[in-house]
Design a protein around this motif. Structure first.
Motif, PDB file in Angstrom:
ATOM      1  N   ASN A  41     -17.139  26.930 -16.026  1.00  0.00           N
ATOM      2  CA  ASN A  41     -16.441  26.140 -17.062  1.00  0.00           C
ATOM      3  C   ASN A  41     -17.354  25.867 -18.255  1.00  0.00           C
ATOM      4  OD1 ASN A  41     -13.988  25.091 -17.885  1.00  0.00           O
ATOM      5  ND2 ASN A  41     -14.376  23.046 -17.063  1.00  0.00           N
ATOM      6  N   VAL A  42     -17.932  26.940 -18.724  1.00  0.00           N
ATOM      7  CA  VAL A  42     -18.878  26.855 -19.852  1.00  0.00           C
ATOM      8  C   VAL A  42     -18.384  27.837 -20.914  1.00  0.00           C
ATOM      9  CG1 VAL A  42     -21.254  27.427 -20.535  1.00  0.00           C
ATOM     10  CG2 VAL A  42     -20.825  26.143 -18.425  1.00  0.00           C
ATOM     11  N   ARG A  43     -18.441  27.455 -22.194  1.00  0.00           N
ATOM     12  CA  ARG A  43     -17.783  28.220 -23.244  1.00  0.00           C
ATOM     13  C   ARG A  43     -18.330  29.629 -23.418  1.00  0.00           C
ATOM     14  NH1 ARG A  43     -16.209  23.913 -27.973  1.00  0.00           N
ATOM     15  NH2 ARG A  43     -15.608  22.246 -26.565  1.00  0.00           N
ATOM     16  N   ASN A  44     -19.616  29.846 -23.141  1.00  0.00           N
ATOM     17  CA  ASN A  44     -20.169  31.180 -23.385  1.00  0.00           C
ATOM     18  C   ASN A  44     -20.492  31.941 -22.101  1.00  0.00           C
ATOM     19  OD1 ASN A  44     -22.268  29.509 -22.729  1.00  0.00           O
ATOM     20  ND2 ASN A  44     -23.635  30.162 -24.385  1.00  0.00           N
ATOM     21  N   VAL A  45     -19.734  31.599 -21.030  1.00  0.00           N
ATOM     22  CA  VAL A  45     -19.906  32.321 -19.757  1.00  0.00           C
ATOM     23  C   VAL A  45     -18.537  32.789 -19.259  1.00  0.00           C
ATOM     24  CG1 VAL A  45     -20.748  32.191 -17.380  1.00  0.00           C
ATOM     25  CG2 VAL A  45     -21.910  30.884 -19.175  1.00  0.00           C
ATOM     26  N   GLY A  54     -14.201  36.234  -9.187  1.00  0.00           N
ATOM     27  CA  GLY A  54     -14.586  37.437  -9.920  1.00  0.00           C
ATOM     28  C   GLY A  54     -16.089  37.457 -10.091  1.00  0.00           C
ATOM     29  N   GLU A  55     -16.542  37.657 -11.337  1.00  0.00           N
ATOM     30  CA  GLU A  55     -17.985  37.728 -11.570  1.00  0.00           C
ATOM     31  C   GLU A  55     -18.317  37.036 -12.889  1.00  0.00           C
ATOM     32  OE1 GLU A  55     -21.358  41.051 -10.658  1.00  0.00           O
ATOM     33  OE2 GLU A  55     -19.479  41.708 -11.561  1.00  0.00           O
ATOM     34  N   ALA A  56     -19.203  36.039 -12.821  1.00  0.00           N
ATOM     35  CA  ALA A  56     -19.623  35.353 -14.043  1.00  0.00           C
ATOM     36  C   ALA A  56     -20.590  36.247 -14.825  1.00  0.00           C
ATOM     37  CB  ALA A  56     -20.298  34.026 -13.687  1.00  0.00           C
ATOM     38  N   GLY A  57     -20.719  35.992 -16.117  1.00  0.00           N
ATOM     39  CA  GLY A  57     -21.652  36.795 -16.909  1.00  0.00           C
ATOM     40  C   GLY A  57     -21.719  36.288 -18.335  1.00  0.00           C
ATOM     41  N   THR A  84     -22.970  39.424 -24.235  1.00  0.00           N
ATOM     42  CA  THR A  84     -23.611  40.707 -23.937  1.00  0.00           C
ATOM     43  C   THR A  84     -22.823  41.558 -22.938  1.00  0.00           C
ATOM     44  OG1 THR A  84     -24.885  39.700 -22.154  1.00  0.00           O
ATOM     45  CG2 THR A  84     -25.911  39.734 -24.348  1.00  0.00           C
ATOM     46  N   SER A  85     -21.880  40.936 -22.188  1.00  0.00           N
ATOM     47  CA  SER A  85     -21.096  41.732 -21.227  1.00  0.00           C
ATOM     48  C   SER A  85     -19.993  42.449 -21.985  1.00  0.00           C
ATOM     49  CB  SER A  85     -20.445  40.829 -20.165  1.00  0.00           C
ATOM     50  OG  SER A  85     -21.374  39.929 -19.621  1.00  0.00           O
ATOM     51  N   PRO A  86     -19.921  43.793 -21.888  1.00  0.00           N
ATOM     52  CA  PRO A  86     -18.836  44.498 -22.580  1.00  0.00           C
ATOM     53  C   PRO A  86     -17.476  44.046 -22.060  1.00  0.00           C
ATOM     54  CG  PRO A  86     -20.120  45.986 -21.163  1.00  0.00           C
ATOM     55  CD  PRO A  86     -20.785  44.664 -21.101  1.00  0.00           C
ATOM     56  N   MET A  87     -16.394  44.289 -22.820  1.00  0.00           N
ATOM     57  CA  MET A  87     -15.056  43.862 -22.379  1.00  0.00           C
ATOM     58  C   MET A  87     -14.598  44.686 -21.181  1.00  0.00           C
ATOM     59  SD  MET A  87     -14.501  41.251 -24.111  1.00  0.00           S
ATOM     60  CE  MET A  87     -12.859  40.806 -23.534  1.00  0.00           C
TER      61      MET A  87
END
Ligand code: HGY
Ligand code: MN
Ligand code: MN
Length: 435
Positions: free
Chosen positions: A260-264, A211-214, A218-221
């Motif tokens: 595998n990072v909590r805020n990405v 998919g796409e990391a982000g 700040t990325s909307p749902m």
């Protein structure tokens, strides 16, 4: 039993039994096995794939040989009997036979790799013995990036010599593997041991959703292309589908999310798929259906999906002649012969590509395997040693032409639902072989 307990202390992770291919605890297992094999009157060698082999009898390349044994690697946090028991029962039988004049050599093989944990490829040791080791596998890497080639070299072995680990099928009488059942069939039937008639096929796959990391904050749902959400949809469908078909086993046992990072937002995810059934066509159809599910989910979620690996392993039938020896040995020992299907894979699968194979299963109280709760009873292990020893003597009689009592047993694949580990109904399709 004491030896099983002792080998359980050789582990990569204190407090657990974790022993992957050619890791340092494997060398410690080799050391113990070498001592026990020598005490039983055997000569010991290690082949280039890391299999430890103890030989009872003449050490000549032309001498006929019967193989027995199993594997010494484990799954992470595994049990103390899966694999190891078959090696130790083999040594005990060799010890019992050390003063018997056999018309063949007996090799007890401690296969170096069966589970497929370190290199995501099962049966490395047994494939080498069968002459089926693909040199391309040497380029596979483990999670630390160590190639299989380097692992072999670091263990003090020569990867170029792996082809020489193969036995010449002309001189091999067969392979008899003893193994804990890992399922409830013998326990439900009240039997100490049983003879395996076939091993269910399995498919091992690795899929990747992209998919796409982000940024998680700040990325909307909407819109999002979260690869882990797609993987989660698939995992739920795999279980649902597995439950919808009698005798099918479908499992996602491994997930790896990136980054595998909590805020990405997870941009890419790999999921494994393990699919098994007694009938190859049912398994093939299940794999196709699950891949269709993955494609549909990816489409709905706007992510991509690709199949990185697909390793199908068809069901393996046991040799009727060798299985007949085991059933006869059971009858001679006062146990009514009993046969069952294996839901788990075994070294016998890889070895069967080259030689006749048979398997003796030992009752597994509680039926929980690939788990620290794995258990066997001392009395059942004693029966297994007795039956294996008798079967070797029966084979000796047959080779000498002394024993004409042993008709080959017909081996039929049982119907789905009777697979060991399937929560099978006792007796349903699990045939008691006539003595
Ligand atoms: O996964 C299996 O079937 C075996 O235990 N390696
Ligand atoms: Mn296992
Ligand atoms: Mn095993």
């Amino acid at each position: 039993m004491d030896r099983c307990a002792r080998l359980a202390t050789h582990t990569e992770a204190p407090g657990r039994i974790t022993r992957r291919y050619l890791t340092p605890p494997v060398a410690a297992v080799h050391e113990d096995l070498t001592r026990w094999m020598r005490d039983a009157g055997m000569r010991v060698r290690v082949d280039a794939a890391g299999n430890l082999v103890g030989r009872l009898g003449a050490d000549h390349p032309e001498v006929p040989v019967l193989l027995t044994g199993s594997h010494i690697d484990t799954v992470p946090n595994g049990g103390r009997y899966d694999g190891v028991l078959g090696v130790l029962v083999g040594i005990a039988a060799a010890e019992a036979l050390s003063r018997v004049d056999l018309p063949f050599a007996l090799d007890v093989v401690a296969f170096s790799e069966e589970e497929g944990v370190r290199y995501a490829k099962p049966y490395l040791g047994s494939a080498a013995v069968a002459g089926r080791f693909d040199p391309g596998w040497l380029d596979r890497t483990d999670e630390q990036g160590v190639t299989l080639r380097d692992a072999v070299t670091r263990f003090g072995l020569d990867p170029a010599a792996i082809p020489a680990a193969a036995y010449d099928p002309q001189h091999v009488l067969g392979f008899i593997e003893t193994h804990v059942e890992q399922g409830p069939v013998l326990e439900q039937a009240g039997r100490p041991v049983g003879v395996v008639n076939a091993i269910a096929g399995q498919s091992r796959l690795l899929l990747r959703f992209v998919g796409e990391a982000g940024h998680a904050g700040t990325s909307p749902m909407h819109p999002r292309r979260d690869a882990l959400v797609s993987a989660a949809h698939l995992i739920a469908e795999v279980q649902e589908y597995g439950r919808s078909i009698a005798g099918l086993r479908a499992t996602v046992g491994h997930v790896s999310a990136h980054p595998n990072v909590r805020n990405v937002i997870p941009g890419a995810v790999e999921v494994s798929l393990d699919v098994r059934h007694a009938m190859d066509d049912v398994r093939d159809a299940a794999v196709a259906a699950l891949l269709d599910h993955a494609t549909r989910i990816a489409g709905e979620d706007g992510v991509a999906v690709e199949v990185l690996e697909n390793q199908p392993q068809p069901a393996t039938e046991m040799d009727s002649g060798l299985s007949g020896l085991l059933s006869q040995a059971m009858a001679d020992a006062g146990h009514r012969p009993f046969d069952l299907l294996s839901g788990a894979g075994h070294d016998a699968v890889a070895v069967a590509a080259a030689f006749p194979v048979a398997m003796l299963f030992v009752r597994h109280p509680g039926g929980r395997s690939h788990h620290p709760d794995e258990r066997v009873e001392l009395a059942d292990v004693a029966v297994a040693v007795d039956v294996l020893t008798r079967a070797v003597r029966l084979l000796a009689g047959r080779v000498r032409g002394e024993d004409a009592r042993l008709p080959p047993l017909p081996v039929d694949l049982p119907m789905p639902g009777t697979m060991s580990g399937a929560g099978a109904i006792p007796g349903a399709g699990v045939g008691a072989t006539p003595a």
